[in-house]
Design a protein around this motif. Structure first.
Motif, PDB file in Angstrom:
ATOM      1  N   LEU A 329      -2.422  -0.914  37.841  1.00 46.41           N
ATOM      2  CA  LEU A 329      -1.116  -0.327  37.534  1.00 46.41           C
ATOM      3  C   LEU A 329      -0.055  -1.132  38.267  1.00 46.41           C
ATOM      4  O   LEU A 329       0.030  -1.113  39.487  1.00 46.41           O
ATOM      5  CB  LEU A 329      -1.100   1.139  37.988  1.00 46.41           C
ATOM      6  N   ASP A 330       0.760  -1.846  37.508  1.00 45.20           N
ATOM      7  CA  ASP A 330       1.748  -2.749  38.101  1.00 45.20           C
ATOM      8  C   ASP A 330       3.030  -1.990  38.431  1.00 45.20           C
ATOM      9  O   ASP A 330       3.088  -0.747  38.400  1.00 45.20           O
ATOM     10  CB  ASP A 330       1.982  -3.947  37.150  1.00 45.20           C
ATOM     11  N   ASP A 331       4.074  -2.729  38.752  1.00 52.59           N
ATOM     12  CA  ASP A 331       5.380  -2.211  39.157  1.00 52.59           C
ATOM     13  C   ASP A 331       5.857  -1.103  38.200  1.00 52.59           C
ATOM     14  O   ASP A 331       5.597  -1.153  37.004  1.00 52.59           O
ATOM     15  CB  ASP A 331       6.359  -3.398  39.105  1.00 52.59           C
ATOM     16  N   GLY A 332       6.602  -0.120  38.782  1.00 56.40           N
ATOM     17  CA  GLY A 332       7.200   0.930  37.954  1.00 56.40           C
ATOM     18  C   GLY A 332       6.652   2.314  38.236  1.00 56.40           C
ATOM     19  O   GLY A 332       7.126   3.298  37.671  1.00 56.40           O
ATOM     20  N   LEU A 374      -3.636  -0.971  42.206  1.00 56.92           N
ATOM     21  CA  LEU A 374      -2.217  -0.598  42.303  1.00 56.92           C
ATOM     22  C   LEU A 374      -1.388  -1.753  42.837  1.00 56.92           C
ATOM     23  O   LEU A 374      -1.791  -2.446  43.765  1.00 56.92           O
ATOM     24  CB  LEU A 374      -2.087   0.606  43.257  1.00 56.92           C
ATOM     25  N   TRP A 375      -0.200  -1.920  42.245  1.00 54.29           N
ATOM     26  CA  TRP A 375       0.766  -2.942  42.676  1.00 54.29           C
ATOM     27  C   TRP A 375       1.646  -2.390  43.801  1.00 54.29           C
ATOM     28  O   TRP A 375       2.128  -1.252  43.729  1.00 54.29           O
ATOM     29  CB  TRP A 375       1.647  -3.314  41.483  1.00 54.29           C
ATOM     30  N   VAL A 376       1.882  -3.193  44.815  1.00 54.19           N
ATOM     31  CA  VAL A 376       2.886  -2.861  45.848  1.00 54.19           C
ATOM     32  C   VAL A 376       3.603  -4.147  46.251  1.00 54.19           C
ATOM     33  O   VAL A 376       3.107  -5.258  46.016  1.00 54.19           O
ATOM     34  CB  VAL A 376       2.256  -2.222  47.116  1.00 54.19           C
ATOM     35  N   ALA A 406      18.107 -11.048  46.569  1.00 52.70           N
ATOM     36  CA  ALA A 406      17.487 -11.828  45.490  1.00 52.70           C
ATOM     37  C   ALA A 406      16.653 -10.826  44.723  1.00 52.70           C
ATOM     38  O   ALA A 406      15.957 -10.008  45.336  1.00 52.70           O
ATOM     39  CB  ALA A 406      16.599 -12.934  46.062  1.00 52.70           C
ATOM     40  N   ARG A 407      16.712 -10.860  43.407  1.00 50.84           N
ATOM     41  CA  ARG A 407      16.137  -9.793  42.566  1.00 50.84           C
ATOM     42  C   ARG A 407      16.544  -8.419  43.129  1.00 50.84           C
ATOM     43  O   ARG A 407      15.758  -7.488  43.183  1.00 50.84           O
ATOM     44  CB  ARG A 407      14.612  -9.910  42.475  1.00 50.84           C
ATOM     45  N   ASN A 408      17.772  -8.344  43.601  1.00 49.47           N
ATOM     46  CA  ASN A 408      18.370  -7.100  44.122  1.00 49.47           C
ATOM     47  C   ASN A 408      17.701  -6.596  45.398  1.00 49.47           C
ATOM     48  O   ASN A 408      17.883  -5.450  45.780  1.00 49.47           O
ATOM     49  CB  ASN A 408      18.306  -5.959  43.085  1.00 49.47           C
ATOM     50  N   ILE A 439      -5.537  -3.888  45.448  1.00 51.32           N
ATOM     51  CA  ILE A 439      -4.085  -3.921  45.626  1.00 51.32           C
ATOM     52  C   ILE A 439      -3.578  -5.246  45.095  1.00 51.32           C
ATOM     53  O   ILE A 439      -4.096  -6.309  45.466  1.00 51.32           O
ATOM     54  CB  ILE A 439      -3.686  -3.837  47.113  1.00 51.32           C
ATOM     55  N   LYS A 440      -2.573  -5.211  44.254  1.00 49.24           N
ATOM     56  CA  LYS A 440      -1.835  -6.429  43.913  1.00 49.24           C
ATOM     57  C   LYS A 440      -0.613  -6.432  44.825  1.00 49.24           C
ATOM     58  O   LYS A 440       0.267  -5.586  44.694  1.00 49.24           O
ATOM     59  CB  LYS A 440      -1.427  -6.426  42.432  1.00 49.24           C
ATOM     60  N   TRP A 441      -0.576  -7.383  45.749  1.00 47.90           N
ATOM     61  CA  TRP A 441       0.418  -7.398  46.845  1.00 47.90           C
ATOM     62  C   TRP A 441       1.443  -8.474  46.522  1.00 47.90           C
ATOM     63  O   TRP A 441       1.160  -9.648  46.635  1.00 47.90           O
ATOM     64  CB  TRP A 441      -0.314  -7.698  48.139  1.00 47.90           C
ATOM     65  N   ASP A 442       2.630  -8.031  46.143  1.00 49.26           N
ATOM     66  CA  ASP A 442       3.654  -8.953  45.640  1.00 49.26           C
ATOM     67  C   ASP A 442       4.667  -9.302  46.733  1.00 49.26           C
ATOM     68  O   ASP A 442       4.760  -8.620  47.770  1.00 49.26           O
ATOM     69  CB  ASP A 442       4.357  -8.258  44.461  1.00 49.26           C
ATOM     70  N   HIS A 443       5.461 -10.333  46.500  1.00 46.59           N
ATOM     71  CA  HIS A 443       6.510 -10.767  47.444  1.00 46.59           C
ATOM     72  C   HIS A 443       7.481 -11.606  46.622  1.00 46.59           C
ATOM     73  O   HIS A 443       7.287 -12.801  46.451  1.00 46.59           O
ATOM     74  CB  HIS A 443       5.863 -11.594  48.558  1.00 46.59           C
ATOM     75  N   SER A 484      -2.978 -11.784  46.077  1.00 43.30           N
ATOM     76  CA  SER A 484      -1.707 -12.304  46.587  1.00 43.30           C
ATOM     77  C   SER A 484      -0.851 -12.776  45.417  1.00 43.30           C
ATOM     78  O   SER A 484      -1.257 -13.637  44.644  1.00 43.30           O
ATOM     79  CB  SER A 484      -1.964 -13.480  47.531  1.00 43.30           C
ATOM     80  N   CYS A 485       0.342 -12.173  45.326  1.00 41.21           N
ATOM     81  CA  CYS A 485       1.253 -12.522  44.244  1.00 41.21           C
ATOM     82  C   CYS A 485       2.625 -12.742  44.869  1.00 41.21           C
ATOM     83  O   CYS A 485       2.962 -12.141  45.883  1.00 41.21           O
ATOM     84  CB  CYS A 485       1.298 -11.362  43.253  1.00 41.21           C
ATOM     85  N   SER A 486       3.416 -13.617  44.281  1.00 41.11           N
ATOM     86  CA  SER A 486       4.769 -13.807  44.779  1.00 41.11           C
ATOM     87  C   SER A 486       5.574 -14.399  43.638  1.00 41.11           C
ATOM     88  O   SER A 486       5.636 -15.616  43.489  1.00 41.11           O
ATOM     89  CB  SER A 486       4.738 -14.754  45.981  1.00 41.11           C
ATOM     90  N   GLY A 487       6.105 -13.497  42.788  1.00 34.24           N
ATOM     91  CA  GLY A 487       6.775 -13.999  41.580  1.00 34.24           C
ATOM     92  C   GLY A 487       5.826 -14.958  40.870  1.00 34.24           C
ATOM     93  O   GLY A 487       6.181 -16.092  40.586  1.00 34.24           O
ATOM     94  N   GLY A 488       4.580 -14.505  40.632  1.00 36.05           N
ATOM     95  CA  GLY A 488       3.528 -15.425  40.193  1.00 36.05           C
ATOM     96  C   GLY A 488       2.980 -16.137  41.416  1.00 36.05           C
ATOM     97  O   GLY A 488       2.581 -15.513  42.392  1.00 36.05           O
ATOM     98  N   GLY A 489       3.037 -17.478  41.394  1.00 36.65           N
ATOM     99  CA  GLY A 489       2.307 -18.264  42.387  1.00 36.65           C
ATOM    100  C   GLY A 489       3.085 -18.743  43.595  1.00 36.65           C
ATOM    101  O   GLY A 489       2.894 -19.876  44.041  1.00 36.65           O
ATOM    102  N   SER A 506       0.586 -17.455  38.068  1.00 31.58           N
ATOM    103  CA  SER A 506       1.931 -17.661  37.516  1.00 31.58           C
ATOM    104  C   SER A 506       2.307 -16.478  36.653  1.00 31.58           C
ATOM    105  O   SER A 506       1.432 -15.887  35.994  1.00 31.58           O
ATOM    106  CB  SER A 506       1.954 -18.930  36.659  1.00 31.58           C
ATOM    107  N   ASP A 507       3.598 -16.155  36.615  1.00 34.14           N
ATOM    108  CA  ASP A 507       4.058 -15.146  35.660  1.00 34.14           C
ATOM    109  C   ASP A 507       4.087 -15.706  34.252  1.00 34.14           C
ATOM    110  O   ASP A 507       4.322 -14.965  33.295  1.00 34.14           O
ATOM    111  CB  ASP A 507       5.463 -14.653  36.040  1.00 34.14           C
ATOM    112  N   CYS A 508       3.906 -16.989  34.101  1.00 37.36           N
ATOM    113  CA  CYS A 508       3.864 -17.574  32.756  1.00 37.36           C
ATOM    114  C   CYS A 508       2.418 -17.522  32.271  1.00 37.36           C
ATOM    115  O   CYS A 508       1.548 -18.211  32.809  1.00 37.36           O
ATOM    116  CB  CYS A 508       4.363 -19.018  32.789  1.00 37.36           C
TER     117      CYS A 508
HETATM  118  C1  DGJ Z   1       6.254 -10.399  39.863  1.00 31.92           C
HETATM  119  C2  DGJ Z   1       4.810 -10.565  39.489  1.00 31.92           C
HETATM  120  O1  DGJ Z   1       4.480 -11.913  39.450  1.00 31.92           O
HETATM  121  C3  DGJ Z   1       4.560  -9.880  38.162  1.00 31.92           C
HETATM  122  O2  DGJ Z   1       3.216 -10.084  37.773  1.00 31.92           O
HETATM  123  C4  DGJ Z   1       4.870  -8.420  38.296  1.00 31.92           C
HETATM  124  O3  DGJ Z   1       3.975  -7.830  39.192  1.00 31.92           O
HETATM  125  C5  DGJ Z   1       6.309  -8.248  38.758  1.00 31.92           C
HETATM  126  N1  DGJ Z   1       6.570  -8.987  39.941  1.00 31.92           N
HETATM  127  C6  DGJ Z   1       6.610  -6.793  38.998  1.00 31.92           C
HETATM  128  O4  DGJ Z   1       7.866  -6.606  39.506  1.00 31.92           O
END
Ligand code: DGJ
Length: 588
Positions: A329-332, A374-376, A406-408, A439-443, A484-489, A506-508
């Protein structure tokens, strides 16, 4: 075993290194390259082999393991440090060497500046990867300000000619950049506060009939450079990039560098294979070993912020039908998070979208035989959040400077114990209340105005605090895997991989773009941790339309996932996707 020979020799499977121990000096680099036969190597000390050039210092200073400053070595030093403008010339006056099988520990002390440097080298015979790290100790009685400490100083042969590094940005990771080595310095430096999209912390150097690779295991600012050496060789240094005043070592204090992984092979593919083997050996999996990689469904591109519990349950049904094994379950999902303008920091389920919390969805997913993930994005805070309203001082900031979103969003000062305690408690509560196994751990932003509470630069403190938070969560929930995620890679490196188990490449997810992105990724990291998803037919990032077969075939070599609304696939597409997922399971 204490070293009595002048040669420090380490052999790998296909490579060897030779250093020349010289009493009272840093060992000299004599060789790093293809494996030497046992017993082969230099016969004569280097200074006996070559005359000093005319009008040069009468005492020759060849490339050493820790090149000094101001004493006849005119290239880049391994250490730049001082005590209030004094003690700035590190030069070893004593050297001790301990060699044990495939490892050597070399301790250099400088009796004049009261500084000690210890370099640890291990050449793993299986992967053929050399692991180097360096420790600096302030043995004086006044603080030592450090500007640069090389984690590794590596020699490259005179026939090295090209360096291939990787640049990029969001949606376009791992773009190869080839530069010819010239007498001008080649240098890449990252000041974004985390690994970054545009400055991958490693490179490959191509020489005649050989390739040399190195990468630094660090998720923050870093620097690497290659310099021509007077004798025709090159030196390659990698280390943390430090901000002014960021490291001031108190008397008796020690600074430990990140590790550098380095390897040489016949070509860049050989370098990649060696890196894969080394990283594979050292990943820290729940239960001690990697289990077959479960196929993912990630909700992001199928649903974005538009979470509806009933629709997500239908999605889970369709995912289970397709053979998916982990539902992420990603962001939202959290408090008032309906777009990317609010709520980071408020880590509890949104009461309108999930009136009974995440339990019902998580139980639905697990009842279907899938894991729930879960995404955080723990290190972040939106100015429009309950957390920010309560603790505006928790964001990284510098007095007198405007906050830069950045991204608010802003970045939390997670080196403050109360901030990391808050994050731990929130994540721990989520993981304890639901059967969450992932956990999908974003940054999602770079660091700016990265000031600690006292105004000092807080970049490296932030990285260490993030590693500590990963470790704390893993200790409390050892069965949980982390991505580990950070706007993709934007945070892919072996430092973060000591705490995590997969990266979002990557988000692509346009398959055509992914071919190049994944090729660059695989230069450094193994395929089983490379998040690779089958997206919708029309790629969201590029607008190109691609067949199911092409999308699935490109995702197949990585850690496979699906990121589309599986409820609305045609019968043909659903059947085809299911068959690809089955093929993945047969092959993984
Ligand atoms: C950036 C990630 O790379 C995307 O996969 C997604 O999780 C968004 N953030 C959610 O805000």
């Amino acid at each position: 075993m204490a070293q009595s020979e002048p040669w420090i020799v380490l052999h790998g499977r296909g490579s060897s290194l030779v250093l020349e121990a010289v009493p009272g000096e840093a060992p000299l680099w004599r060789y790093w390259g293809a494996r030497l036969p046992d017993g082969a190597g230099p016969a004569t000390p280097l200074r006996q082999e070559r005359p000093t050039p005319s009008f040069s210092p009468d005492f020759d200073q060849p490339l050493s393991l820790v090149p000094g400053l101001g004493q006849g070595w005119f290239g880049e030093p391994a250490l730049k440090a001082h005590r209030g403008g004094r003690d700035w010339t590190f030069q070893a006056t004593d050297c001790s060497v301990r060699q044990d099988g495939s490892s050597a520990v070399i301790t250099l002390t400088d009796a004049v500046t009261q500084i000690a440097i210890t370099v640890r080298l291990t050449l793993d015979p299986c992967s053929d990867v050399l692991c180097v790290s360096t420790e600096l100790a302030n043995q004086g009685d006044a603080p030592l300000e450090v500007q640069w400490l090389a984690a590794a100083v590596l020699p490259l042969p005179d026939h090295a000619r090209l360096v291939r590094s990787f640049s990029g940005r969001h949606n376009t990771e791992f773009v190869p950049v080839e530069d010819r080595l010239t007498r001008s310095q080649w240098r890449r430096e990252n000041r974004r506060g985390l690994t970054s999209h545009d400055c991958v912390p490693g490179a490959v150097v191509l020489a005649d009939g050989a390739a040399y690779g190195a990468q630094i295991a660090w998720s923050g600012n870093h620097c690497q450079f290659i310099d021509w050496v007077d004798d025709g060789r090159w030196q390659w240094q990698l280390g943390e990039a430090l901000m002014p005043g960021e490291v001031v070592l108190a008397p008796g204090a020690v600074l430990t560098s990140p590790e550098v992984l380095a390897t040489c092979a016949a070509d860049a593919n050989g370098v990649a294979q060696n890196f894969h083997a080394a990283i594979r050996q050292r990943m820290d999996w729940p239960g001690g070993r990697m289990r077959p990689r479960p196929v993912h469904l990630n909700t992001w591109e199928g649903f974005y912020f538009d979470h509806d519990e009933a629709a997500l349950k239908d999605l889970a049904d369709a995912a289970a039908q397709a053979g998916i094994e982990r539902f992420v379950l990603d962001d939202g999902w959290f408090h008032r998070r309906n777009d990317d303008t609010t709520s980071l920091g408020d880590w509890w389920p949104d009461a309108a979208k999930y009136p009974n919390g995440l339990g019902p969805l998580a139980e639905h997913v697990t009842a279907l035989g899938m894991e729930f993930g879960l995404w955080v994005e723990p290190e972040m805070i939106n100015p429009d959040s309950d957390l920010y309203r309560a603790h505006p001082d928790w964001a990284l900031q510098l007095a007198g400077r405007p906050l830069i979103t950045a991204r608010n969003q802003l970045v939390l000062d997670i080196a403050r114990p109360e901030v990391s305690d808050y994050l731990f408690e929130k994540i721990d509560a989520l993981l304890s209340a639901q059967p969450i196994r992932y956990i999908k751990w974003d940054h999602n932003r770079d660091l700016t105005t990265a000031g600690l509470h006292d105004g000092a630069a807080g970049y490296r403190a932030q990285v260490h605090a993030a590693y500590a938070l990963f470790a704390r969560i893993r200790a409390a929930h050892p069965e949980v895997e982390i991505e580990s995620c950070s706007g993709g890679g934007g945070r892919i490196d072996f430092g973060v991989l000591r705490h995590t188990h997969r990266v979002w490449t990557s988000d692509c997810i346009d398959a055509m773009s992914r071919v190049g992105i994944q090729r660059g990724f695989l230069q450094f990291f193994p395929p089983e941790i490379m998040g690779a998803h089958v997206g919708s037919a029309r790629a969201h990032t590029t607008g190109r339309t691609q067949s199911m077969a092409f999308r699935a075939a490109v995702a197949l070599p990585g850690h496979l996932g699906v990121e589309l609304d599986a409820r609305v696939l045609s019968e043909t597409d659903a059947a085809e996707l299911k068959a690809w997922i089955q093929m993945y399971k047969d092959l993984r």
